[in-house]
Design an enzyme around this catalytic site. Structure first.
Site, short mmCIF file in Angstrom:
data_model
loop_
_atom_site.label_atom_id
_atom_site.label_comp_id
_atom_site.label_asym_id
_atom_site.label_seq_id
_atom_site.Cartn_x
_atom_site.Cartn_y
_atom_site.Cartn_z
N ASP A 205 0.81 -1.21 0.00
CA ASP A 205 0.00 0.00 0.00
C ASP A 205 0.85 1.26 0.00
O ASP A 205 0.29 2.36 -0.04
CB ASP A 205 -0.93 0.00 1.21
CG ASP A 205 -2.29 0.58 0.89
OD1 ASP A 205 -2.71 0.48 -0.29
OD2 ASP A 205 -2.93 1.14 1.79
N ASP A 569 -11.48 -5.21 11.31
CA ASP A 569 -11.57 -6.66 11.39
C ASP A 569 -12.79 -7.10 12.20
O ASP A 569 -13.61 -7.90 11.74
CB ASP A 569 -10.28 -7.24 11.98
CG ASP A 569 -9.80 -6.49 13.22
OD1 ASP A 569 -10.51 -5.57 13.69
OD2 ASP A 569 -8.71 -6.82 13.72
#
Length: 878
Positions: A205, A569
């Site tokens: 990223d 998450d």
């Protein structure tokens, strides 16, 4: 090396794998004769609950068309479970009686503080009940890998196991050292899963050429490392971890060649690490040489080996080549292998290792760096994983996905097969959205000072949730069913005539991606080879990586990983559970995966800040207690507890700072009569510890695990959780983003000259101030109490009350003990120094208090129980 599982039919230890062959024994030997295998201490508290169903499955042998039972279910034996539940009930009754007594006796030195303590105690009781309720039905499930092999592996060496896409994420080669990421890649390439049925996607990223060329070097080294692992049955299959431990028992089939191969492979790995380190100087030097040779003036580009400009970020930032602004990149590093084995050749001059008879194929490997553009919220890790979801759908479209952080590697090569046992089982497999493994870590200090292993959560709480709708998703080491991530309902809630793509707009405008969705619902579907990477297909890949692709879609809400929250998450797992899916918890031995923990105190506190702030965001944004009816009631209770726990810190801080009032007033009572109040507290706390002692028995933990859990909860309650609460209050009041969360940095290198060097490094941050204040207040309270006992004419009752208060102060210091060591830096290597400093501080404070008393009264009188004491006049009176 710890013995692998499989010798006793259902594994050694909680969730141990049932494996076959020489790897199963871990020591290369098979048990002979009638000697009864030893029972692991962890196993003796568990009993199977599916014996009849398992026996029926063995009888039919799968011949009636039903799939076999691929895992066994165990529950805690009644000898532990019944006392555990009974003590929970008794403590609940004690808490209720305690509140009734407090309401009937509203006497205190300050009623406003009495009300605060009442509200706090009520919240503590509710928080404990929420936490305890989720652990009243612990369930353990052990995968049967031997049966999975029997059912899905074919005699010709091929396999009918489903395809699997592996997502691994990284962003910064400094804070997340590249050697860890590349070790993770190597362990994934060498995992024991059909080589033509899994593909690895590295999402960089940061768009760094360092990661790109490091991955090229890793692919070249993998051509030696992967066959070496297969030839000698290496465990674990991350070279950094493997070569760091000596004297591992040999489990392969070529012991005569192992010593020579090991030496050669170790040398190759050292050279590989040198090449990785050299990239940080080699690439800038190469780019500078190209730029100097180019007559054009302007920005100094970062160039690839062939002289072309790197499309990602440059070392010297320039427009369209800096963090947050660069083009998307996708590159297939290793192509999809053929379905037929490719056997290696004997050793030769340029090939020193003999790989004859060893399959040389490597699985598919892909590099991804999504497009970044100013003005877009790129949603950090969640956004990167949703891009991986789309790119992988176009390239391989595996029905199952497993994701990893950049510092986590495969420690047990059977792990993927273990997870498949749950996904393919005929009972709950089709309704299982994800299988979560516990997080384990290397390089944590032996006493786990900062509770990095977090074993109470992973080995007790998640086993408890396993008895309801399943464990929560915790960010790494989790296998998903792809269609669950697409927002499709589970079979139990899915109508027969369901359309998997009922609204194309919510998936975006990529026709190939939308067409791939129905295919992903068939776990037996297998793409023989990825599509040709021609110009039109590469344009499609770039299209699904663009920032604007998700505009107007459901990505980040009903599809993929959830956005706009620090704990993407837990919220993603909550969304799947809320839709009706269930999850499974898989704990195997040896550990499935391991990673690198932030063992520096400051980094650990920032990590907990991110988790606790995100948890509170989820609590106020999603209201778990009032979720859809598809989420079981106990699962709602569990999610409420997992998201609301930081609120307790507000009341804990009040309690920890109460002694400051006692210092100035000489005595202070939150509740009268004080002895009765203390008696109730002692009973309630003692019951809590008894429950914890039983819990660590069935969870297979130690007393140190319980102590560390309690200690670091208190450290978090003083240093972190109040700030997380403030973050949410600011966010709710001002509709802003509140406090920003920093990336957790890992250990710099694995080759530090000093073991656990990061453990003794002090990094100053304002997060340290609240805990320091709590420590100072309680040390001062102890010193003041000693001084008052010496100079004041206290009765026995006053002495007893003060002693109880001192016990409270000492208890707080014991709980914050890891924090105090953390701010001592290198002095914390000698814990006795801390004891000496505390004693000196208490004595100094006592003497100062005595001196202040003398200045006020003009004399000092020391009271002794037998002699009556003595007075000394001073000239300090005023």
């Amino acid at each position: 090396m710890a013995p692998n599982a499989g010798a006793n039919g259902h594994g050694a230890g909680n969730g141990a794998v049932v494996a076959a062959g020489p790897v199963a024994n871990g020591n290369g030997r098979h048990h002979r004769g009638k000697r009864k295998p030893a029972i692991d201490p962890k196993d003796k508290y568990w009993t199977p609950v599916d014996e009849k169903e398992s026996a029926a499955a063995v009888e039919d042998g799968g011949e009636d068309g039903r799939r076999p039972l691929l895992f066994r279910t165990f529950k805690v034996k009644a000898i532990l479970l019944l006392p555990y539940r009974l003590l929970t009930l008794i403590r609940l009754v004690a808490i209720i009686l305690f509140f009734i007594w407090r309401i009937r006796h509203p006497y205190a030195d300050a009623m406003w503080l009495w009300w605060i303590s009442m509200v706090g105690d009520f919240w503590f009781g509710v928080n404990w009940l929420l936490n305890q309720a989720a652990k009243l039905n612990p369930v353990r499930r052990d995968p049967n890998i031997a049966l999975l092999r029997q059912q899905y592996d074919l005699p010709d060496g091929n396999s009918n196991l489903p395809r699997l896409d592996i997502f691994i994420n990284t962003v910064d080669p400094i804070n997340e050292p590249m050697i860890y990421t590349m070790n993770a890649i190597l362990s994934l390439l060498a995992v024991d899963y059909p080589v033509d049925r899994h593909a690895t996607y590295l999402s960089d990223d940061g768009g760094s050429i360092i990661h790109y060329e490091g991955l090229l070097e890793t692919a070249r080294f993998g051509a030696l490392w992967v066959p070496f692992c297969r030839k000698h049955s290496i465990e674990p299959r991350a070279p950094e971890s493997y070569f760091s431990v000596k004297n591992r028992p040999y489990t392969g089939n070529a012991p005569d060649e192992f010593v020579n191969d090991y030496r050669l492979m170790s040398r190759e790995y050292d050279e590989f690490k040198v090449r990785l380190d050299a990239l940080f100087t080699k690439i800038p030097q190469r780019s500078e040489a190209y730029n100097n040779a180019d007559s054009k003036q302007g920005s100094k580009a970062t160039l690839m080996a062939d002289g072309t400009e790197w499309p990602g970020t440059w070392f010297e930032p320039a427009p369209n080549h800096k963090r947050g602004q660069h083009a998307g990149i996708v590159e297939v590093m290793l192509n999809q292998p053929s379905s037929e084995p490719q056997v290696g050749s004997p050793a030769s001059g340029d090939k020193p290792l003999d790989f004859s008879g060893v399959d040389m194929r490597l699985p598919m490997l892909v590099y991804i760096s999504r497009e970044k553009s100013p003005g877009y919220d790129h949603q950090k890790k969640a956004g990167a994983m949703n891009v991986q979801l789309r790119v992988s759908a176009l390239l391989t479209n595996a029905p199952f996905i497993i994701n990893f952080d950049g510092d986590h590697y495969v420690h047990n090569s059977q792990a993927f097969r273990a997870a498949m046992c749950f996904m393919l089982d005929r009972r709950e497999g089709d309704n299982t959205a994800f299988v979560q493994f516990p997080q384990r870590f290397d390089d944590v200090d032996p006493t786990d000072r900062y509770c990095n292993h977090n074993r109470i959560f992973f080995d007790a709480t998640l086993l408890g949730l396993n008895g309801f709708q399943g464990p929560s998703y915790v960010g790494t080491g989790c296998m998903f069913r792809r269609i669950a991530l697409y927002g499709v309902d589970p079979p139990r809630w899915r109508p027969d005539d369901v359309k998997f793509v009922d609204n194309c707009n919510k998936f975006g405008n990529s026709v190939p991606f939308i067409n791939s969705i129905p295919l992903a619902t068939n776990q037996e579907w297998s793409m023989t080879s990825p599509p040709a990477l021609d110009e039109s297909f590469m344009a499609e890949l770039n299209s699904v990586m663009k920032c604007a692709y998700e505009d107007g879609t459901e990505f980040g809400k009903g599809i993929g990983w959830v956005y706009n929250i620090a704990t993407e998450d837990v919220v993603t797992g909550f969304r799947l559970h809320k839709t009706g899916w269930r999850s499974m918890y898989c704990r195997i031995e040896p550990d499935a995966f391991r990673g690198t923990a932030p063992i520096n105190l400051t980094e650990r506190l920032f990590q907990i800040l991110r988790w606790s702030g995100g948890s509170l965001d989820m609590f106020f944004a999603h209201y778990p207690l009032f979720a859809s009816r598809r989420l079981s009631f106990m699962q709602r209770i569990a999610y409420t507890n997992m998201t609301a726990y930081p609120v307790s810190s507000i009341f804990l801080v009040f309690y920890f700072l109460f002694p400051i009032i006692w210092i100035f007033r000489g005595e202070f009572y939150i509740q009268k009569p004080f002895p009765t109040y203390v008696l109730y507290l002692v009973i309630v706390i003692a019951m809590t510890e008894l429950i914890g002692m039983i819990e660590i028995k069935w969870a297979g933990l130690t007393l140190l695990d319980l102590i560390r859990n309690e200690q670091f909860y208190m450290v978090g309650s003083t240093a972190v959780y109040p700030l997380a609460v403030l973050h949410v209050v600011l966010k709710l009041l001002f509709r802003g983003k509140g406090i920003s969360f920093k990336l957790t940095a890992k250990q710099a290198t694995s080759g530090d000259t000093e073991k656990f060097a990061d453990l003794y490094r002090v990094e100053w941050t304002r997060l340290l101030i609240p805990s320091i204040v709590v420590v100072v207040v309680n040390v001062c309270a102890i010193g003041t109490a000693i001084a008052r006992a010496v100079v004041a004419d206290w009765s026995l009752l006053q002495m007893a009350d003060a002693s109880m208060g001192l016990i409270f102060n000492v208890w707080i210091l014991l709980l914050i003990y890891p924090f105090i060591l953390g701010i001592m830096g290198h002095w914390s290597k000698r814990p006795y120094v801390l004891f000496i400093l505390l004693v000196i501080s208490i004595i100094v404070i006592a003497l100062v208090d005595i001196a202040i008393h003398a200045m006020r009264t003009g004399f000092v009188r020391f009271h002794f129980r037998h002699s009556g004491g003595a007075s000394f006049p001073t000239s300090w009176g005023f």
